[in-house]
Design a protein around this motif. Structure first.
Motif, mmCIF file in Angstrom:
data_model
loop_
_atom_site.group_PDB
_atom_site.id
_atom_site.type_symbol
_atom_site.label_atom_id
_atom_site.label_comp_id
_atom_site.label_asym_id
_atom_site.label_seq_id
_atom_site.Cartn_x
_atom_site.Cartn_y
_atom_site.Cartn_z
ATOM 1 N N THR A 151 -5.525 2.192 -8.342
ATOM 2 C CA THR A 151 -4.989 3.549 -8.287
ATOM 3 C C THR A 151 -5.483 4.256 -7.027
ATOM 4 O OG1 THR A 151 -5.206 3.552 -10.683
ATOM 5 C CG2 THR A 151 -4.724 5.646 -9.644
ATOM 6 N N GLU B 96 0.835 -1.192 0.000
ATOM 7 C CA GLU B 96 0.000 0.000 0.000
ATOM 8 C C GLU B 96 0.867 1.238 0.000
ATOM 9 O OE1 GLU B 96 -3.669 -0.841 2.473
ATOM 10 O OE2 GLU B 96 -3.246 1.256 2.987
ATOM 11 N N LEU B 97 0.778 2.024 -1.068
ATOM 12 C CA LEU B 97 1.587 3.227 -1.169
ATOM 13 C C LEU B 97 0.672 4.431 -1.325
ATOM 14 C CD1 LEU B 97 4.288 1.722 -3.559
ATOM 15 C CD2 LEU B 97 4.460 2.021 -1.078
ATOM 16 N N ARG B 98 0.406 5.120 -0.217
ATOM 17 C CA ARG B 98 -0.489 6.276 -0.214
ATOM 18 C C ARG B 98 -0.073 7.295 -1.268
ATOM 19 N NH1 ARG B 98 -2.945 5.732 4.992
ATOM 20 N NH2 ARG B 98 -3.963 3.768 4.521
ATOM 21 N N GLY B 99 -1.041 7.810 -1.982
ATOM 22 C CA GLY B 99 -0.736 8.824 -2.989
ATOM 23 C C GLY B 99 -0.512 8.198 -4.348
ATOM 24 N N PHE B 100 -0.200 6.902 -4.360
ATOM 25 C CA PHE B 100 0.052 6.207 -5.618
ATOM 26 C C PHE B 100 -1.032 5.146 -5.825
ATOM 27 C CE2 PHE B 100 3.092 3.057 -7.875
ATOM 28 C CZ PHE B 100 2.701 3.502 -9.121
ATOM 29 N N GLN C 296 -12.469 17.677 -11.830
ATOM 30 C CA GLN C 296 -13.704 17.062 -11.376
ATOM 31 C C GLN C 296 -13.478 16.329 -10.077
ATOM 32 O OE1 GLN C 296 -14.242 13.183 -13.844
ATOM 33 N NE2 GLN C 296 -13.625 14.772 -15.261
ATOM 34 N N GLU D 262 -15.253 10.124 -7.418
ATOM 35 C CA GLU D 262 -15.770 9.470 -6.197
ATOM 36 C C GLU D 262 -14.743 8.526 -5.607
ATOM 37 O OE1 GLU D 262 -15.845 6.723 -9.275
ATOM 38 O OE2 GLU D 262 -16.628 8.738 -9.312
ATOM 39 N N ARG E 281 -5.308 13.728 -9.222
ATOM 40 C CA ARG E 281 -4.307 14.470 -10.013
ATOM 41 C C ARG E 281 -4.515 14.241 -11.508
ATOM 42 N NH1 ARG E 281 1.658 13.316 -8.310
ATOM 43 N NH2 ARG E 281 2.071 14.934 -9.848
ATOM 44 N N LEU E 282 -5.034 13.061 -11.867
ATOM 45 C CA LEU E 282 -5.297 12.769 -13.283
ATOM 46 C C LEU E 282 -6.521 13.527 -13.784
ATOM 47 C CD1 LEU E 282 -4.628 8.915 -13.415
ATOM 48 C CD2 LEU E 282 -3.412 10.652 -14.731
ATOM 49 N N ASN E 283 -7.416 13.877 -12.862
ATOM 50 C CA ASN E 283 -8.659 14.568 -13.222
ATOM 51 C C ASN E 283 -8.845 15.788 -12.338
ATOM 52 O OD1 ASN E 283 -10.017 12.534 -15.177
ATOM 53 N ND2 ASN E 283 -9.284 11.307 -13.457
ATOM 54 N N CYS F 253 4.672 8.805 -10.367
ATOM 55 C CA CYS F 253 3.372 9.496 -10.385
ATOM 56 C C CYS F 253 3.402 10.707 -11.323
ATOM 57 C CB CYS F 253 2.967 9.955 -8.988
ATOM 58 S SG CYS F 253 2.516 8.608 -7.893
ATOM 59 N N ARG G 162 -9.669 10.645 -17.110
ATOM 60 C CA ARG G 162 -8.429 9.905 -17.380
ATOM 61 C C ARG G 162 -8.269 8.836 -16.308
ATOM 62 N NH1 ARG G 162 -3.064 13.000 -18.402
ATOM 63 N NH2 ARG G 162 -3.601 14.189 -16.546
ATOM 64 N N PHE H 224 -3.574 -3.876 -9.375
ATOM 65 C CA PHE H 224 -3.222 -2.556 -8.833
ATOM 66 C C PHE H 224 -4.459 -1.683 -8.806
ATOM 67 C CE2 PHE H 224 -1.788 1.885 -9.314
ATOM 68 C CZ PHE H 224 -0.873 1.976 -8.282
ATOM 69 N N LEU I 13 -3.814 10.102 -6.699
ATOM 70 C CA LEU I 13 -3.376 10.029 -8.094
ATOM 71 C C LEU I 13 -4.569 10.175 -9.042
ATOM 72 C CD1 LEU I 13 -1.123 9.647 -10.169
ATOM 73 C CD2 LEU I 13 -1.292 7.187 -9.834
ATOM 74 N N ARG J 204 5.660 2.010 2.595
ATOM 75 C CA ARG J 204 6.876 2.777 2.289
ATOM 76 C C ARG J 204 8.019 2.426 3.242
ATOM 77 N NH1 ARG J 204 3.225 6.241 0.245
ATOM 78 N NH2 ARG J 204 3.909 7.846 -1.230
ATOM 79 N N MET K 175 -5.878 5.265 -15.015
ATOM 80 C CA MET K 175 -4.606 4.600 -15.203
ATOM 81 C C MET K 175 -4.809 3.101 -15.267
ATOM 82 S SD MET K 175 -1.259 4.631 -12.973
ATOM 83 C CE MET K 175 -1.782 3.118 -12.257
ATOM 84 N N THR L 82 0.631 -6.264 5.117
ATOM 85 C CA THR L 82 0.675 -5.104 4.235
ATOM 86 C C THR L 82 2.059 -4.479 4.265
ATOM 87 O OG1 THR L 82 -1.663 -4.674 4.526
ATOM 88 C CG2 THR L 82 -0.339 -2.856 3.723
ATOM 89 N N VAL L 83 2.631 -4.331 3.069
ATOM 90 C CA VAL L 83 3.942 -3.720 2.916
ATOM 91 C C VAL L 83 3.731 -2.233 2.640
ATOM 92 C CG1 VAL L 83 5.946 -3.669 1.376
ATOM 93 C CG2 VAL L 83 5.016 -5.858 2.134
ATOM 94 N N ILE M 30 8.726 7.027 -6.081
ATOM 95 C CA ILE M 30 7.262 6.972 -6.227
ATOM 96 C C ILE M 30 6.748 8.268 -6.845
ATOM 97 C CG2 ILE M 30 5.069 6.821 -4.958
ATOM 98 C CD1 ILE M 30 6.560 5.066 -2.896
ATOM 99 N N VAL N 122 0.937 11.444 -14.445
ATOM 100 C CA VAL N 122 0.098 12.643 -14.501
ATOM 101 C C VAL N 122 0.392 13.447 -15.780
ATOM 102 C CG1 VAL N 122 -0.413 14.850 -13.367
ATOM 103 C CG2 VAL N 122 -0.267 12.760 -12.010
ATOM 104 N N PHE O 237 -2.926 -0.737 -15.194
ATOM 105 C CA PHE O 237 -1.720 -1.423 -14.733
ATOM 106 C C PHE O 237 -1.650 -2.760 -15.450
ATOM 107 C CE2 PHE O 237 -0.402 -4.888 -11.867
ATOM 108 C CZ PHE O 237 0.901 -4.511 -11.578
#
Lengths: 97, 112
Positions: free
Chosen positions: A82, A44-48, A94, A97, A89-91, B38, B80, A80, A86, B8, B82, B5-6, B34, B42, B84
């Motif tokens: 998202t 789990e990588l917050r923000g990603f 808007q 949700e 940031r892509l949108n 990102c 948009r 994965f 992120l 950072r 993403m 859970t792994v 990371i 973006v 994977f």
């Protein structure tokens, strides 16, 4: 962007590190994620986002060419999702949700 | 599944162990890696990390969705997203590890 470009960008932000070190850092991170998934753990990588493994149960499939029924064994696949930040940031215009 | 859970912190620990930077520098490099992945996403770039995975950005056009609770139709705005795609190397590694650990399919697991 490919891996060598990522190494270059991170290297440019860290001029005190050898190129080789940055390569090792990127590989250490990706290997750690791969190993975790192989062990069935979540990453789990917050923000990603979050990496996990999904189980796909066995099923009887069909060969689309011959119509023949074939048994498809159960499998485990990397997945994965998202992260919220992120996605936003892509949108930027808007609320997602 | 072991279900750990792994985070950072674990990635930073791996960098510390394998590369030999200080703990704090390891943590800041994990953050930068990371962040740069990102940023590229973006910017709309696809990110291809060989023997790991590919991240790609796709444009979705507007479509009609439905609120599953009320059945009401609502427009879903263009956006948009993403995608994977794990590399074959990663897929095989995950599959082999699970097969080794859990063995071939048996009735007890099939019934779950």
């Amino acid at each position: 962007m490919i891996k060598s470009e990522l190494v270059q960008i991170v290297g440019a932000r860290n001029p005190h590190l050898y190129h080789r070190d940055v390569e090792n850092i990127v590989n250490a991170i990706l290997d750690e994620i791969s190993d975790a998934l192989a062990e069935g753990n979540r990453v789990e990588l917050r923000g990603f986002g979050a990496f996990s493994v999904k189980n796909r149960p066995s099923r009887s499939g069909r060969n689309p060419r011959t119509g023949e029924t074939v048994f498809v064994d159960e499998k485990w696949v990397p997945f994965f999702k998202t992260g919220k930040e992120l996605r936003e940031r892509l949108n930027p215009d808007q609320r997602v949700e | 599944m072991s279900g750990n859970t792994v985070t950072r912190a674990d990635l930073a620990e791996a960098v510390f162990r394998k590369v030999g930077l200080s703990r704090s520098e390891s943590a800041s490099l994990v953050e930068m890696v990371i962040e740069e992945i990102c940023n590229a996403i973006v910017r709309g770039e696809s990110v291809k990390l060989s023997s790991f995975a590919t991240f790609q950005v796709r444009d979705k056009t507007e479509r009609v969705g439905r609120n599953p609770k009320t059945g009401e139709e609502v427009p879903i705005s263009p956006r948009r997203v993403m995608t994977f795609k794990a590399s074959n190397v990663l897929k095989q590694k995950v599959l082999d590890a699970h097969r080794d650990r859990l063995g071939p399919l048996d009735e007890t697991r099939a019934a779950e």
